[in-house]
Structure formats: structure tokens, C-alpha cells
Scaffold this active site. Structure first.
Site: not given
Length: 260
Positions: A9, A94, A145, A159, A163, A190, A192
Site C-alpha cells: 500500500l 495511492n 485515480s 494532476y 491521472k 474526500v 483529506t
């Protein structure tokens, strides 16, 4: 006798990656996990102590030049996983970076190069290094992605393009490696550090209506919780079905209901 799968991961120190890690470790029968991060965060250090029997952590900077990164991927990721557990069953790719947030006409091409090394080329390196093991164990690759891969935002050129390249890698890998299940997932907006930066720092580059979208999602509570998308990504790493291979999916698509 059942064999405990081994999951590599990346980007495991915070955000979505940390949520994936926490989900996997909380399973009744957790996998063995090699957690890769640029910075060993306090949360990751704590987990490495409480889950020392099935969690190993390593530090890798995926923005490193290709010659240096190739060596680190082999010695710090592949060799460590194999020396400890003897196999590799899944990759969850990730890690990534948003910068530079700048219009194409204003951006530094060198910054674009760092973003492509981080978000795309480093993933090619990891896949290449692990592909023999993934073939042997009929493994899985989960690529994190973004909606930016298929829809442009002002200042997100590097970016989004990186992706989009990752999505194409997913399609190509599915075509070339029929024994490996590979899927690219769009995690949505998300909650974050990346979203914090978009709301608090990068609004001056984006169009007002683009910036307002992210402000309103947070204000309304419609932003995705890391633990929700993390559970889907973690479950895919362990049991993604062959029928998903090569697809680019939203994390909450109906076809993924069994993974939530």
C-alpha cells in the site's frame, strides 16, 4: 491451509491511504501489509507498533529520479515484502501530489515533470517490479485515480493529465496481463489534506465557481469520508473480481456495492 495475502500500500501515512490501512488491519483476518510512505507519520508509527506481526513500514520518495527510484522500489519495497512474507498478492497505488496548481501558461514544466514522476511513472516502476509475483499469485492492482482524469479544472493540468495517464496504464495492464485484475477508482471529493489545500490555498488559481464547489461540499457535509472510500479500496485489494479488470469506476458505483 489458507495463505495470508500480502498487500503493498503506497501513500499509507495519511488521508485515503491511512484509511485503507486502518480498514485492512481491522478485518477479522487481516492481510500482511507493507505500508509505503514518504514520511513516517505518528499515526503510521503507532500502527506499526500495535500491528508488528503483520505490518511493515518503509519510506520512499516517489518523486525521485527514475534511476534512483528503480533501486529504491526493488530494495525497499519488493525485496522487503518478499524477505518478510515470501509473496506479493496486491498493489494499492495511492500516493500522489496535486501541485503544481497553476495555469498551463504560468506553470513550470519542471514541476509538471515531478508530478508525472510521482503520480504516473513511479507507478509503472512499482508494477514492473512486482509483475512477476502478481502473475504467479493471480494478483490485483488497485489504482487510486481522480475525476480530474476525465474532467478539467483550472490549474489542475499536471494532476489531471497524470491521472489520465494512470487510467490508461490500468487499461493497458488489464489487456496485457490477463492473470492480474487491475482497476482504477475515482474516490470522489474526500476529506483529506488535499481538499483543505484546495479550499484554503488554491482558490486564487481556480475559477470562483470551481472553488465554490469544494467549499460547499465541505460546508454541506457532502464530502466523502476517508474511511468510507478506504473500505472499498481495501476490499478491492483483497477480492476484486475479474470482471472489473481494466475499468475506471467511481468508488460508490452500484457495481462496487459488494465491496462497501
Amino acid at each position: 491451509m489458507s495463505v495470508t495475502p500480502v498487500v503493498i500500500l503506497t501513500g499509507a501515512g495519511r488521508g485515503i491511504g491511512l484509511a485503507i490501512l486502518q480498514h485492512l488491519l481491522a478485518l477479522p483476518s487481516p492481510p500482511n501489509i507493507l505500508a509505503v510512505t514518504r514520511t513516517l507519520t505518528p499515526a503510521l508509527k503507532s500502527l506499526s507498533i500495535t500491528h508488528s506481526s503483520n505490518l511493515e513500514t518503509v519510506s520512499v520518495d516517489f518523486s525521485s529520479p527514475p534511476s534512483e527510484l528503480q533501486s529504491e522500489v526493488k530494495s525497499l519495497i519488493i525485496d522487503v515484502a518478499l524477505s518478510r512474507w515470501g509473496r506479493i498478492d496486491s498493489l494499492v497505488l495511492n500516493h500522489g501530489r496535486l501541485d503544481p496548481v497553476a495555469k498551463v501558461g504560468d506553470a513550470d514544466v519542471g514541476d509538471w515533470e515531478v508530478t508525472f514522476r510521482t503520480n504516473f511513472l513511479s507507478n509503472v516502476e512499482v508494477v514492473q517490479a512486482a509483475v512477476g509475483q502478481l502473475r504467479r499469485w493471480k494478483g490485483r492492482v488497485v489504482m487510486v485515480s481522480s475525476g480530474a482524469a476525465v474532467g478539467a479544472y483550472t490549474g489542475w493540468g499536471a494532476y489531471g493529465a497524470s491521472k489520465a495517464a494512470l487510467n490508461h496504464l490500468n487499461q493497458t495492464l488489464a489487456l496485457e496481463e490477463p492473470d492480474i485484475v487491475t482497476v482504477a477508482i475515482r474516490p470522489g471529493v474526500v476529506d483529506t489534506d488535499m481538499q483543505t489545500a484546495l479550499r484554503e490555498v488554491h482558490g486564487k488559481v481556480m475559477k470562483p465557481e470551481e472553488h465554490a464547489k469544494f467549499l460547499n461540499l465541505k460546508k454541506s457535509g457532502s464530502i466523502v469520508k476517508p474511511e468510507d472510500v478506504g473500505a472499498v479500496l481495501g476490499n478491492l485489494a483483497l477480492k476484486a473480481d475479474k470482471g472489473l479488470s481494466g475499468k475506471f469506476l467511481n468508488w460508490n458505483d452500484d457495481v462496487l456495492a459488494a465491496y462497501r
